[in-house]
Design a protein around this motif. Structure first.
Motif, mmCIF file in Angstrom:
data_model
loop_
_atom_site.group_PDB
_atom_site.id
_atom_site.type_symbol
_atom_site.label_atom_id
_atom_site.label_comp_id
_atom_site.label_asym_id
_atom_site.label_seq_id
_atom_site.Cartn_x
_atom_site.Cartn_y
_atom_site.Cartn_z
ATOM 1 N N TYR A 1 -2.552 -5.199 0.377
ATOM 2 C CA TYR A 1 -1.293 -5.153 0.977
ATOM 3 C C TYR A 1 -0.723 -4.050 1.538
ATOM 4 O O TYR A 1 -0.883 -3.125 1.462
ATOM 5 N N ASN A 2 -0.078 -4.635 2.480
ATOM 6 C CA ASN A 2 0.770 -3.913 3.148
ATOM 7 C C ASN A 2 0.354 -3.292 3.597
ATOM 8 O O ASN A 2 0.867 -1.347 3.775
ATOM 9 N N THR B 1 -6.832 -1.143 1.328
ATOM 10 C CA THR B 1 -5.698 -1.583 1.561
ATOM 11 C C THR B 1 -5.338 -3.050 2.436
ATOM 12 O O THR B 1 -5.241 -3.749 2.950
ATOM 13 N N SER C 1 -1.844 -11.070 2.991
ATOM 14 C CA SER C 1 -0.624 -9.883 2.256
ATOM 15 C C SER C 1 -0.099 -9.062 2.996
ATOM 16 O O SER C 1 -0.052 -7.838 3.029
ATOM 17 N N LYS C 2 -0.775 -9.108 5.238
ATOM 18 C CA LYS C 2 -0.131 -8.373 6.065
ATOM 19 C C LYS C 2 -1.247 -7.257 4.945
ATOM 20 O O LYS C 2 -0.848 -5.780 5.445
#
Lengths: 420, 497
Positions: free
Chosen positions: A297-298, A295, A347-348
């Motif tokens: 990003y998001n 993971t 990118s979170k």
């Protein structure tokens, strides 16, 4: 089941196959000139094998690198919120396990298991000199080797080398089964000696396709030519695995589950594993993959979906086993090639990291939190340091669950833990 | 196996009258990975001699060093500098980091090599290199340096068609080999026998053709080899034993090169490579010694030219003997690359998707199990390895699961696509042109050239019936054609070559 139930025309065990060979004139009689030793041996030894220790291990691979800190959340730790201003999980949302640790809110199933005394959480598991490559770190976990040594065999394979050397060659039921893996048999299964393993589902063909392929292959490998040719040899070997496949498929098709599994390939795989355990196969190890944890990003959306699947899957699996009174025989353990960076990225999401918690489920586990939580008083972009070596977890499973000396399998002495 | 040929004439060129499509197929499958219909046609037309000249040419297709591996040379130099200034703890960290990069490099090199070997114009040569590297074995697990492995393979490529004594001499200077068999550990006072033993047993003569005394004496002659900067060969005169040695009955102040020269004076040296060729290319059952010595003697008289040997072996009456045809089990690498060529695919640039199947099938490139290399033949096959072959076959027909890729893998896949090398699995469109044909014709198209033995009527009938019984619903025929193809390439027959 009545013993004289009429059998289907397809043999589903080696023994059945041999029996039908004798009466219907296919198989052994037809290729008596070339009866490989395993066939001869098993016809000589038709007495049923003694019931072995039935403790079963189910491994669940969380492929891609599961973010441990958002699975087991240290909700009292200010550093956690400092490192994760955007993706940190709020204190009031976590499902509390202790005064300091709590589950991701989607892990309701796992939370209940924990409260019911059926789930152990081993915190901050990793290994020295961590490698951040998916490929390499998976290899390290599967071979149980030091990170600077490349091992050629897997830890389960070596366990099987140790435990199953006495199994007659003719008994072709698989000793290890994998399901839903991305690319065939896991490296964990590779031993010094070949072991009968078997693969289910995954990203392979659907049931109809698989069945039709099997039937076609049966036709293509049928009528052994009765000579010493390489072709005969291949046909016999293939026929062996087709017999196993037919048997496994029959078990799966006839299974009545007692639980609601997630309707995903992963959930389905767990259900199939339950059916095979219920069918009393001599299989000792199952390996199921849940993939997609990378993971970058998001992260929140992706990880929530995956942890929901994991949590509900585990809960259903346990419930199913209990309903079939098999829960005392089974220990289920997760692992992931690495945890993720403590600090979130731009990118979170999170980048590749080191240690993470793993989960062990079963009616015989000593539930609760084991080991110690990672220290988070670290600068941004620095990795956490593991506190429990993954081989101690393996040693515990080997010694206390599979009742097999761990030193030979792990190539060294690792202390055992208290979760079994 | 009943070979009825006379040893004296077994190795003579196959008569033109026996050169036909079947023979061409046998040659292409054994020398390379498979026999594509177009190549069979070309070879049949050109004739055997012209085909051999083309397959074993004077100028060979080179395998270029992948960038990542080349870069490791610079990394190694930098490491040397950094290590000097570092404390113990930092040193360990530096070595570890280096080792990890080297490991990534060898994985990357595996993908590049598979790609190189799959190219039609380099397939036969790549297989020849794989064969020689299965004699002069080194393994990454011990060597631990990607550039050294590359250099070893490069040495083999450069001398692949040269006289064998030159190749062996070059191998004795290969840093990877020196490290792999501990030649750099050999001291004047305590010569290490590892290299000397394998030189005789596994590289040049074979068991039974030397004495323990020969090994001991040869080990003394093979002293003084050292590696600098971890990978650069130099000669250390004060570690070389300058005393008299007696090897194969000759006495003198011999050095390593002399040992190799003396080795090739033995008659057994002639029969050794032919023996290995039979094992690697031809048959599980070894042919009689008289054949090996017959070829060996001729080869010695030719100054041990490997090019001559390759052309003579692959052009011989013995090689084309009907008892060998379609009777050899494909190695995992041949199975993989044969599929890639038969299905006209590109190698997927995702290491785990290439290396894991190879590992499950039992053959990881650059990492043979030990100095003996791979045993091969029926040893390739057991229930797990056969399942791995089927699972690879199946994976080439499923839409490739992109969502399962990690982020770095996605980049590599995108790069391969941008370079026009992005067909990793068989797409439905490939079958469009044959769907409207009759079931018999479809079976004919699917099986043509695919199987090493002539396709039996019974096999064809099974496939034809399966396709013919498709219900008349959209997509059903396509589905059955694909299933037929998957079954064919998973079948016992397709494992043979």
């Amino acid at each position: 089941m009545a013993t004289n139930t009429p059998q289907s025309s397809i043999p589903t065990t080696r023994r059945e196959f041999l029996r039908s060979s004798a009466t219907k004139g296919i198989g052994l009689l037809a290729f008596s000139q070339f009866a490989p030793s395993f066939l001869v041996n098993s016809t000589l030894a038709q007495a049923p094998k003694a019931e072995k220790d039935r403790s079963i291990l189910v491994l669940i691979q969380l492929a891609g690198g599961n973010d441990g800190l958002n699975t087991l959340v240290p909700f009292q730790n200010d550093d956690y919120y400092r490192l994760r201003p955007n993706i940190g999980i709020a204190k009031d949302k976590v499902l509390r396990l202790s005064d300091t640790e709590g589950f991701n809110p989607v892990c309701g199933g796992m939370h209940n298991l924990f409260k019911d005394g059926k789930l152990a959480v081993i915190q901050n598991v990793g290994y020295p000199n961590p490698n951040r490559s998916h490929f390499r770190s998976t290899e390290i976990w599967e071979t149980a080797s030091d990170s600077d040594r490349v091992g050629a065999t897997g830890w389960i394979g070596r366990y099987l080398d140790n435990a199953c050397s006495g199994t007659p060659e003719g008994d072709h039921d698989p000793v290890a089964i994998h399901a839903n893996t991305l690319n065939g048999a896991p490296e964990s299964f590779i031993g010094e000696n070949p072991h009968a393993t078997f693969g289910l589902g995954g990203y392979g063909p659907n049931r109809k396709d698989a069945e039709e392929t099997r039937r076609l292959l049966e036709t293509l490998s049928g009528s052994p030519s009765g000579d010493h040719s390489s072709e005969s040899f291949l046909k016999h070997t293939l026929m062996d695995s087709l017999v196993t496949e037919t048997k496994v498929q029959k078990v799966i098709n006839g299974y009545r589950t007692q639980a609601n599994y997630p309707t995903t390939p992963f959930g389905n795989s767990l259900k199939n594993v339950a059916s095979l355990i219920a069918a009393n196969l001599p299989t000792r190890v199952y390996f199921v993959t849940l993939n997609g944890f990378d993971t970058h990003y998001n992260q929140i959306a992706t990880q929530s979906r995956l942890l929901t699947e994991l949590s509900n899957g585990l809960a259903a699996f346990q419930k199913d086993l209990e309903a079939h009174k098999l829960d005392n025989q089974v220990l289920t353990m997760t692992f992931s090639e690495f945890g993720r960076r403590a600090s979130e990225n731009e990118s979170k999401g999170t980048d590749h990291g080191t240690a993470s918690p793993l989960f062990v489920m079963g009616s015989k586990v000593k539930a609760g939190l084991h080991g110690t939580a990672p220290l988070l008083n670290i600068p941004k972009n620095q990795d956490i340091t593991f506190s429990t070596d993954f081989r101690s977890v393996y040693a515990t499973v080997l010694e206390k669950w599979l009742e097999n000396p761990s030193e030979a399998v792990l190539g060294g002495k690792f202390s055992t833990l208290g979760f079994v | 196996m009943a070979l009825t040929l006379a040893p004296e004439t077994a190795w003579s060129r196959l008569p033109d009258s026996q050169w036909n499509q079947d023979a061409a197929r046998h040659l292409l499958r054994r020398a390379g990975w498979t026999a594509l219909p177009g190549d069979v046609e070309r070879a049949t037309k050109e004739g055997l001699s012209a085909t051999l000249d083309r397959l074993f040419p004077d100028t060979v297709p080179v395998f270029n060093q992948p960038r990542q591996t080349a870069h490791m040379v610079t990394e190694a130099e930098e490491l040397q500098e950094k290590v000097q200034a570092a404390n113990e703890e930092d040193k360990r960290l530096l070595y570890r980091e280096f080792q990890q990069k080297s490991r990534n490099a060898i994985v990357d090199m595996t993908i590049h090599w598979m790609r190189y070997a799959a190219r039609p114009d380099s397939a036969v040569f790549a297989k020849w290199i794989l064969f020689l590297s299965d004699i002069y074995v080194v393994g990454y697990e011990k060597v631990q340096r990607a550039p050294m492995i590359y250099k070893h393979f490069d040495i083999i490529s450069r001398y692949a068609f040269a006289p064998a004594p030159l190749l062996t001499k070059a191998i004795s200077r290969s840093p990877a080999m020196i490290q792999y068999l501990d030649l750099n550990q050999s001291q004047k006072k305590a010569p290490n026998e590892n290299f000397a033993r394998e030189l005789f047993e596994l590289f040049t003569l074979g068991e039974g053709n030397y004495t323990e005394k020969d090994i001991k004496e040869a080990a003394r002659a093979l002293t003084g080899y050292r590696l600098r900067k971890g990978s650069e060969l130099y000669y250390q005169p004060n570690q070389h034993d300058t005393g008299l040695k007696t090897i194969f009955g000759e006495t003198g102040n011999f050095n390593g090169d002399d040992v190799i020269r003396l080795t090739y004076k033995q008659r057994a040296a002639g029969a050794f490579v032919p023996h290995e060729m039979v094992k690697f290319y031809l048959s599980d059952t070894m042919i009689d010694k008289s054949y090996l010595y017959s070829l060996g003697d001729q080869w010695r008289a030719q100054g041990y030219s490997l090019q001559w040997l390759a052309k003579t072996f692959f052009g011989s009456t013995l090689f084309f003997d009907p008892s060998f045809r379609g009777e050899f089990i494909k190695s995992p690498i041949q199975y993989y690359l044969g599929l890639v060529q038969d299905l006209n695919l590109d190698i997927i640039p995702v290491p785990r998707l290439v290396i894991n199947p190879l590992r499950q099938m039992g053959q990881v490139l650059f990492d043979p199990p030990n100095v003996r290399g791979w045993v091969g033949g029926r040893n390739w096959i057991n229930s797990s390895s056969l399942a791995a072959r089927r699972s690879l076959a199946e994976s080439l027909f499923a839409p490739f699961y992109e969502a399962g890729l990690n982020e770095d893998e996605k980049l590599d896949v995108a790069a391969a696509r941008a370079q026009g090398r992005g067909i990793f699995t068989v797409e439905n469109s490939r079958f469009q042109s044959i769907l409207s044909l009759s079931p018999e014709e479809i079976t004919q198209k699917l099986t043509t050239g695919l199987l090493a033995q002539s396709t039996s009527p019974a096999l064809k009938e099974s496939i034809t019936n399966y396709i013919a019984s498709a219900e008349n619903v959209p997509g059903e025929r396509l589905r059955r054609v694909k299933r037929s193809m998957v079954s064919l390439i998973s079948s016992p027959q397709y494992q043979l070559t």
